[in-house]
Design an enzyme around this catalytic site. Sequence first.
Site, short mmCIF file in Angstrom:
data_model
loop_
_atom_site.label_atom_id
_atom_site.label_comp_id
_atom_site.label_asym_id
_atom_site.label_seq_id
_atom_site.Cartn_x
_atom_site.Cartn_y
_atom_site.Cartn_z
N ASP A 105 -20.95 36.48 5.76
CA ASP A 105 -21.80 36.52 7.20
C ASP A 105 -20.91 35.29 8.36
OD1 ASP A 105 -24.02 38.12 6.75
OD2 ASP A 105 -24.69 36.58 5.10
N ASP A 140 -25.60 44.97 5.23
CA ASP A 140 -26.69 44.07 5.51
C ASP A 140 -27.28 44.20 6.74
OD1 ASP A 140 -28.15 42.10 4.43
OD2 ASP A 140 -26.78 40.52 5.35
N HIS A 189 -24.97 40.26 12.67
CA HIS A 189 -26.51 40.76 12.26
C HIS A 189 -27.34 39.55 11.70
CE1 HIS A 189 -24.04 41.35 8.28
NE2 HIS A 189 -25.22 40.69 7.81
N HIS A 195 -19.60 39.84 0.70
CA HIS A 195 -20.24 39.81 2.12
C HIS A 195 -20.21 38.37 2.70
CE1 HIS A 195 -22.71 41.26 5.03
NE2 HIS A 195 -23.64 40.25 4.92
N ASP A 218 -23.22 38.21 -1.58
CA ASP A 218 -22.68 37.37 -0.54
C ASP A 218 -21.84 36.12 -0.97
OD1 ASP A 218 -24.54 38.64 0.73
OD2 ASP A 218 -26.02 36.84 1.28
ZN LIG Z 1 -25.39 39.60 6.19
#
Ligand SMILES: [Zn+2]
Length: 1152
Positions: free
Chosen positions: A175, A287, A571, A173, A424
């Site tokens: 971000d 997420d 997000h 994941h 993550d």
């Molecule tokens: Zn995230």
Amino acid sequence: MKLSRQFTIFGSAIFCVVVFSLYLMLDHLDYSKSPNGEKTQNGQLGILQDKIDHLERLLAENNEIIANIRDSVINLRETVKVGKIFPEGNMSQGDLELMPRAPALIPIHSEDCQFAARTYSKAADGVQMLDVYDLLSFDNPDGGVWKQGFDISYQADEWDNEPLQVFVVPHSHNDPGWLKTFDDYYRDQTQHILNNMVVKLHEDIRRKMIWSEISYFAKWWDSIDEQKRDAVRRLVENGQLEVATGGWVMPDEANAHYSALIDQLIEGHQWLEKNLGVKPKTGWAVDPFGHSPTQTYLLRQAGLSNMLIQRVHYTVKKHFSSQKTLEFFWRQNWDQDSSSDILCHMMPFYSYDVPHTCGPDPKICCQFDFKRLPGGRISCPWRIPPQAITNNNIQERVQTLLDQYRKKSKLFRTKVLLAPLGDDFRYTEAVEWDQQFNNYQKLFDYMNSHPELHVKAQFGTISDYFQALRKSTGMDPEGMNVGQLALPVLSGDFFTYADRDDHYWSGYFTSRPFYKRLDRILESHLRAAEVLYSLTLANIQKYGRPSEYPAVDNYKLLTEARRNLGLFQHHDAIAGTGKDWVVVDYGTRLFHSILNLKRVIVSSAHWLVLKDKQTYYHDPSNPFLQMDDVQPSQDALPRKTVLEVSGKPRLLVVSNPTEQARASMVTVYVNTANVRVLNALGHVVHAQVSAVWNDATHAATDVFQLSFVARAAPLGLRVYQLMEGMEPSTEAAKYMFLQDGGRISVNKLEHFQQFYQNDGASVHIENPHLKLSISTATGLLEKMRSKDDDSEHQVKVEFAWYGTTSNKDKSGAYLFMPDKEATIYSPSQPPVVRVTKGPLFSEVTTSFTHIKHTLRLYNIQGVEGQSVEICNTVDIRGEINREIAMRITSDLNSKDRFFTDLNGYQVQPRKTMAKLPLQANFYPMTSMVYLQDSSARLSLLTAQSLGAASLKSGQLEVIMDRRLNQDDNRGLGQGVLDNKITANSFRLLLEKRSSAEEAQNEETAPNSYPSILSHMSYMYLNHPLISMPVSQNSDASSLIPYSPLSASFPCDVHLVNLRAIQSKEEGGGPSEQAALILHRKGFDCGFSNRNTGLLCATTSGKINLEKLLTDLKVKSITPVSLSLMHTYNSEADPQEISLKPMEIRTYRLQLG
Ligand SMILES: [Zn+2]
């Protein structure tokens, strides 16, 4: 018969307008005598030239008039066809601006009303989330090892006939910004993950991986050589690497507007089409902090068949686990059949990390996260470390893991099991790939070679899982035919998310509101720039000669803006949950893109509005047009630039970004109070001069506001002229100042008069539609009277504070944990209330310590006049652990029911529940919140996403900003203390219901729709007219108005975008095609649509594009999927675009 008489009246009305126009033409032909009386040869030629110029402009104006008349005739014909009564309004009065009067009633097809009015029927195996919320007790008992669930048991022989099929899906994941900026994450982690991926997947064909964030993938792609790219393409082709969702980011589903959600999906999918040639099949959203069916709809329209979600309220997860409804067909609340269905998997446990994905016991699953092997940087908090798999321990390890798999499998209806493997920023180092893949491969090999275990385990992609799931239930591979083993149908949404106890994630609906507003400003600029750019390209093509227009440069600016807007839908971005410096990074990107889009807008408008295209030039340092506001920095509010006005006309080009003809207020700042406004023909336009305020009572003496009502054709450009010199039709506003309920006098108001009223009398401001009663003490609204039906309602505005709880877990960027109900804001000293009264608008401004509140009423017949504009400039930088809310208390008997929108696309009914804590009753408000009773509806439309609630019957509440001193333990590691001076804008709309019958039906229905007036008011609020002063001396005759459309779009059809498509060739320029994205809005006919001033009708979703265009032609139009990934067979007939209610459709369009 009555109808024929009406036609006669209407016909005469048209005749009057035409005659009047001709008269004006002749009148203007007569004026061109040379001022000094000398008539040289040159002079005469010049006069002739002037005459021709003038005629040309008249012709353009007249084309517009005729277009508008045609519009009205179409409207009338439609009205007559459906048997509606002919409106009382007519066009016999010649408007100064020669726009025909709109019909008093919007012509609406009666069948267009059936969609919203129909009664709802639930699917046989249907789950409606509103019912689920009614059913659940939210008691949160301790579930044992699966804390939020229950004990799971199984029989050893359950898989004897059909083995368990396990798909372990490796994922990482990433971000695009959170604790680090996008670029820093890329440098430190993401590039290594992707580099290692190429090497490590090639080592063993059984290895798999999924990737979802194209923002990172595209950045990495740019840095690798062609050989490596080929290696990646091979991994995609042989199914080892799957792109899931394929959007630019994994977007926030609460705060993001659907137009931005679509845009970031297109950006990702277009990138994939160009570089990888892959079409994603499955959505992956582990997420986002709650899930919206709008995103579901968009994925379905983009051609995806499956999706996965994770962050859902723990009580809902537990309930769905017990009912085996974690897998379902997610259907839109408004859908009448199954056309919006998409197969959805909801992850059952607390998180998407390894401890919570193999089965119910995190203590055990953590032992199968081989990155946590002893000696590594991370370990298992349950204190039992993983063991590397050896011949000695493999039998026991397999039994332990299989037990978890089997238990998890008991929560689902099939024997196919999904076990995600990641977290993550995982798989950064080569050794981590070896740890995970080698140990798991050993486990799989053992399982698969022991038939008595009745399990088949393997690495898989997310689509591998869904393919097996579909096969096992007899479903076709992509379609939505429910198989033999039917899965349920679910409708509704998954807000508001709680991950444990009373920890509701409703704080992020408001966190960092300054940037939530900046997001909408960028969105409206991007849409305006895209549309003008596409029209300009088509126009240039038609013109047929090379142009200096910077097509490629502008395309690059558009691309960058699309990507920055896309990045902000992440997000942790629009959610307001990043570190302070990450917020600054996002803010800087938004800020730069707004600046760049202004360049695209002015350079395009320049081309379109120029009469002699040969005189076009492009000089970015000295542009022909400018924008009339400037944002000084990424964290400051925009400021109006002051236009120097003199005795020579100063030209102002006004652009209408909306697809309906429109009359809206334009306000510019000028250097003199002695000013008049003329239209392009030189006719005087009614204008208002008002003061610019240095503070509550001190007016600037060298800057003034100039306001007038501009009228512009759909997507059109109009030219106005500003000149020094007072006209009777320019009127100055008058002012009154109050404090503590009494009138105070103000010195030095040199250009303006003060007016007075008796002490104690309440303050009123009014327009043709509304009369507002305002408290003399606070300047806040108390009552609204609708003049159309002479009804009055209490509508009381207040402000209120929330604190944070004294418990251990306090409010932070994600969580809202209030101490108690809000306390009413009461200023320490009485504020100064300033009342402005003018011919075009009146307003009341109150300056409190923390809020500057302005309530404005436009004196316009039509949409702009039907609602109250509210602007709150909020500054809570001096506070600690406080959140400030605006509360609107009405006398509507709404009980516990209210309505919030989802992503500006649809409305979700809500119920305030006493069994839930206060913070659970807050919901995201992207575009509006409303409440209603049997007689009326009160809507608050918003220009930024915020958290909203209705905690008492008749009451609406919106959190406007929050300042929090501490972290809320969700990983961010900081509070929210970077507050800015933030401007929140709203429109308040009170609508009378025309039928009480429908109101009853609506009390239980799972869907609801705004009225057309409400939709339009929202558009006007979020897509204001754009005013662009001409920078240098230029004659009005060098410009002509631009009207690309011969009539307004239907009232219920929105042009989401006209987005230029990138050329396949290198160089990054545009192709000749654009994506035409249309949305047919659902609307409720049960409210008055009187006096909206709109020149549009509804047409059952049919649009004749060819007829709608004035000078451009449709060269080709092809229906495609939402993000242009799939092309549908037939070439569409431009004469027959047809949209179903609520439908969003994309066409590949070539104009010329
Ligand atoms: Zn995230």
